[in-house]
Write a protein that holds these residues in place. Structure first.
Motif, PDB file in Angstrom:
ATOM      1  N   ILE A  90       0.847  -1.209   0.000  1.00 36.35           N
ATOM      2  CA  ILE A  90       0.000   0.000   0.000  1.00 36.35           C
ATOM      3  C   ILE A  90       0.875   1.250   0.000  1.00 36.35           C
ATOM      4  CG2 ILE A  90      -1.631   1.366   1.390  1.00 36.35           C
ATOM      5  CD1 ILE A  90      -2.843  -1.344   2.309  1.00 36.35           C
ATOM      6  N   VAL A  99       1.643   4.769   5.962  1.00 35.66           N
ATOM      7  CA  VAL A  99       0.956   3.500   6.176  1.00 35.66           C
ATOM      8  C   VAL A  99       1.522   2.879   7.444  1.00 35.66           C
ATOM      9  CG1 VAL A  99       0.511   1.195   5.277  1.00 35.66           C
ATOM     10  CG2 VAL A  99       0.632   3.143   3.706  1.00 35.66           C
ATOM     11  N   VAL A 228      -4.039   3.926   7.035  1.00 36.51           N
ATOM     12  CA  VAL A 228      -3.530   4.552   5.809  1.00 36.51           C
ATOM     13  C   VAL A 228      -3.869   6.039   5.847  1.00 36.51           C
ATOM     14  CG1 VAL A 228      -3.573   4.541   3.286  1.00 36.51           C
ATOM     15  CG2 VAL A 228      -3.987   2.412   4.563  1.00 36.51           C
ATOM     16  N   VAL A 243      -6.362   1.077  -2.820  1.00 37.56           N
ATOM     17  CA  VAL A 243      -6.063   0.099  -1.766  1.00 37.56           C
ATOM     18  C   VAL A 243      -6.964  -1.116  -1.929  1.00 37.56           C
ATOM     19  CG1 VAL A 243      -6.252  -0.344   0.714  1.00 37.56           C
ATOM     20  CG2 VAL A 243      -5.136   1.748  -0.105  1.00 37.56           C
TER      21      VAL A 243
END
Ligand code: ATP
Ligand code: MG
Lengths: 406, 232
Positions: A90, A99, A228, A243
């Motif tokens: 991610i 993240v 995130v 994502v």
């Protein structure tokens, strides 16, 4: 001129206390509702701002497992689905600022003879950036601590106070699950979140240490949650979509099958909670305006009765030199005074109820001077508006007709 | 001859009734000089009260002219009329007309409130006048605590508080027994002695005998006007 009239208006109100009190009731309820409405509305506003500013902005979380249509969470059969690898993937996406894979749970801390139960968060350094959380005393841990699973901890203010009291916690060793951890920093204070939970009642440790020593996960490298942060509010939808697509691909989900993870936009959640509160305060606003209208009509009604009852008095006053504007002012003042008295009681009632709501439900209420000012302005307006017609009727009486009135 | 404090010329008043216009006052001429003491007599319904209400600026004439202290009342607006009622004349009613919820002192001081006089001066003036009418010790009492004769004395004190040029009284002793009436008349006599012009309506000849001049009404007109023969 004004001072003797105030005294007289007071006397007139006191001459018929029950009637005056009943007349004020509408105002009391109306103003009370206005105060509660403003307290809750401003409270919601404040809470959202507070939450967003302490939580960090443009955040969403990805949770392991899935939610069925009925809203029941069902773990995926093959065990935990999110991994540190997912988090690393991610981080490569466009528009992602931070993240942080996390694993959290409640654990007992021990220092000397003190112990304290708190929320333990295992995570990576970007977590602090995502949540705009700084270390006020000592220093944060770095990536190397996560790689080598060192036993270091950052503690929140509440933990510091309860476990260490007046001592400086930095450099001290406390125990989590029998494992010694060295406190390397104290986090800045964030206060309560929207649910009323104390965000300073927490301990942050490296993710790998948490998994090995504290929570004991069977699959190393799997996590319960990934936080995130997008680079901007505009980037949020793009990042969320990215994502989701990435994780479906990594988890090899076929088209049509449900996600084995769940995404939750934290900022949006705070907003929607505030929206509910706002709707409630609009409802209260409606009640307030109806009560004020009814209260105003009640005042007008009682003033009309009063003018009729006191026709002879008005005649006498005119005979000894009262001008039309004196009579007008006298009755207008009386209406405004009833209105103000109702407003004052309504203010107290509203305050009491707002504080009661806060005490019982923990909902944030903001009581501001501007609310009281608004309430008084409303009361004055209602008093003048609905008192005007009866007062004018009194002022326009013919002196000789009024004197003849029995 | 000094200038008349009151002068009416062709003053008339008609009331609208179910049976049409009813002329209660039919063209009255009268001049009253400063310092006069006049009793108005006449049978019931002859227009005495109608006339007094016009003099007191409480009502407006249908026809005719009225000069009060040299000013033409017919041309005045409501505020100017209120000012005349407040300062130039004092009206005394048959039914006393005190405000029941106010102390005697506040009742007496009320015209001063409308004249914009400050509190201390109001208090002092009201006290002084209550003492003058012999009721100084009742200043804080409510009107229903004292007798009718005493209430009328308070009403007279109220009429006097703004130092008017004349007192108008419509049957001031109408609700009082003869002994109390005598006391009230003595008070009027003293006031007239101090130079205040007095016009009062009465049905009783021995009350009228206190006045220096007697005017007789009949059917809305003046039918007699003479000086009292044996002024007491
Ligand atoms: N408001 C009114 N409407 C109609 N008629 C009226 C009104 N006021 C007085 N009148 C009539 O005018 C006439 C004169 O009345 P006024 O009250 O002046 O008499 P008065 O001489 O004062 O009588 P009294 O001695 O009984 O007091 C009476 O016939 C009365 O009925
Ligand atoms: Mg009469």
């Amino acid at each position: 001129m004004m001072k003797p009239m105030l005294g007289e208006a007071w006397l007139a109100m006191g001459a018929n206390r029950l009637r005056t009190a009943l007349t004020m009731l509408g105002m009391v309820i109306g103003v009370g509702a206005v105060v509660i409405m403003l307290a809750i509305g401003q409270g919601a506003q404040y809470a959202v701002q507070q939450t967003i500013s302490t939580m960090g902005s443009n955040l969403f979380i990805v949770l392991a497992g899935s939610f069925t249509a009925a809203g029941v969470r069902s773990g995926s059969a093959g065990g935990p689905t999110l991994t540190v690898g997912d988090a690393e993937a991610i981080a490569e996406l466009d528009g992602v600022a931070n993240v942080a894979p996390t694993h959290q749970g409640s654990r007992q801390l021990v220092y000397g003879s003190q112990n304290w139960s708190t929320q333990v968060i295992g995570t990576t350094p970007p977590y602090l950036d995502a949540r705009a959380w700084n270390v006020v005393n000592g220093a944060a841990f770095g990536d190397s601590d996560v790689r080598s699973s060192t036993r270091v901890a950052l503690i929140g203010k509440t933990v510091a106070e309860n476990l260490f009291g007046d001592e400086d916690p930095v450099g001290k060793t406390m125990r989590i699950q029998q494992n010694p951890f060295m406190v390397i920093g104290v986090l800045g204070s964030k206060g309560q979140n929207l649910d009323g939970r104390d965000q300073d009642d927490t301990v942050i440790i490296p993710l790998s240490t948490a998994q090995r020593k504290v929570f004991g996960t069977p699959f190393l490298g799997s996590v319960r949650m990934i936080m995130v942060q997008a680079e901007s509010a505009e980037a949020m939808p793009r990042v969320e979509a990215g994502v989701e697509a990435l994780l479906r691909q990594r988890h090899r989900l076929r088209e049509g099958s449900p996600n084995d993870f769940f995404m939750r936009n934290l900022s949006a959640a705070a907003e929607s909670e505030a929206e509910t509160t706002r709707t409630m305060s609009i409802l209260l606003g409606a009640i307030a305006s109806i009560s004020l209208l009814v209260g105003g009509i009640g005042i007008m009604n009682i003033m009309l009765v009063s003018v009729t009852e006191r026709t002879r008095e008005i005649g006498i006053r005119m005979a000894i030199g009262a001008r039309q504007k004196d009579i007008l002012a006298q009755f207008l003042l009386e209406a405004v005074m009833i209105s103000f008295a109702g407003c004052l009681l309504g203010l107290l009632l509203g305050l009491a109820i707002a504080l009661g709501i806060n005490a019982v439900t923990g909902m944030v209420v903001v009581i501001s001077g501007s609310a009281a000012l608004i309430a008084f302005a409303v009361a004055a307006t209602v008093g003048i508006f609905f008192g005007w017609y009866p007062a004018r009727k009194a002022a326009r009486l013919d002196p000789i007709e009024a004197l003849r009135y029995q | 001859m000094s200038e008349a404090v009151i002068r009416v010329v062709g003053l008339g008043k008609s009331y609208a009734t179910a049976a049409g216009l009813f002329p209660a006052l039919k063209g009255v001429d009268l001049a009253i000089r400063p310092g006069e003491y006049i009793a108005i007599m006449g049978p019931s319904g002859s227009g005495k009260s109608t006339f007094m209400n016009l003099l007191g600026c409480l009502d407006t004439p249908t026809i005719g002219d009225y000069w009060l202290a040299g000013e033409n009342v017919a041309q005045m607006d409501n505020d100017a009329l209120a000012r005349l009622r407040n300062r130039t004349l004092g009206f005394v009613f048959q039914g006393f007309n005190l405000l029941p919820r106010m102390s005697l002192q506040d009742n007496v001081a009320l015209p001063l409130v409308y004249a914009g006089v400050d509190k201390e001066t109001r208090r002092a003036a009201a006290r002084e006048l209550l003492a003058k009418v012999g009721l100084g010790q009742y200043a804080e009492s409510l009107p229903n605590r004292i007798s009718g004769g005493q209430q009328q004395r308070v009403a007279i004190a109220r009429a006097l508080v703004n130092k008017p040029r004349l007192i108008l009284a419509d049957e001031p002793t109408g609700n009082l027994d003869s002994h109390t009436s005598e006391e009230i008349m003595r008070l009027f006599g003293e006031l007239n002695g101090e130079g205040i012009t007095i016009v009062l309506v009465t049905h009783e000849p021995d009350i009228a005998a206190h006045a220096k001049r007697q005017v007789r009404f009949l059917d809305g007109q003046i039918v007699g006007d003479h000086l009292t023969e044996h002024a007491p």
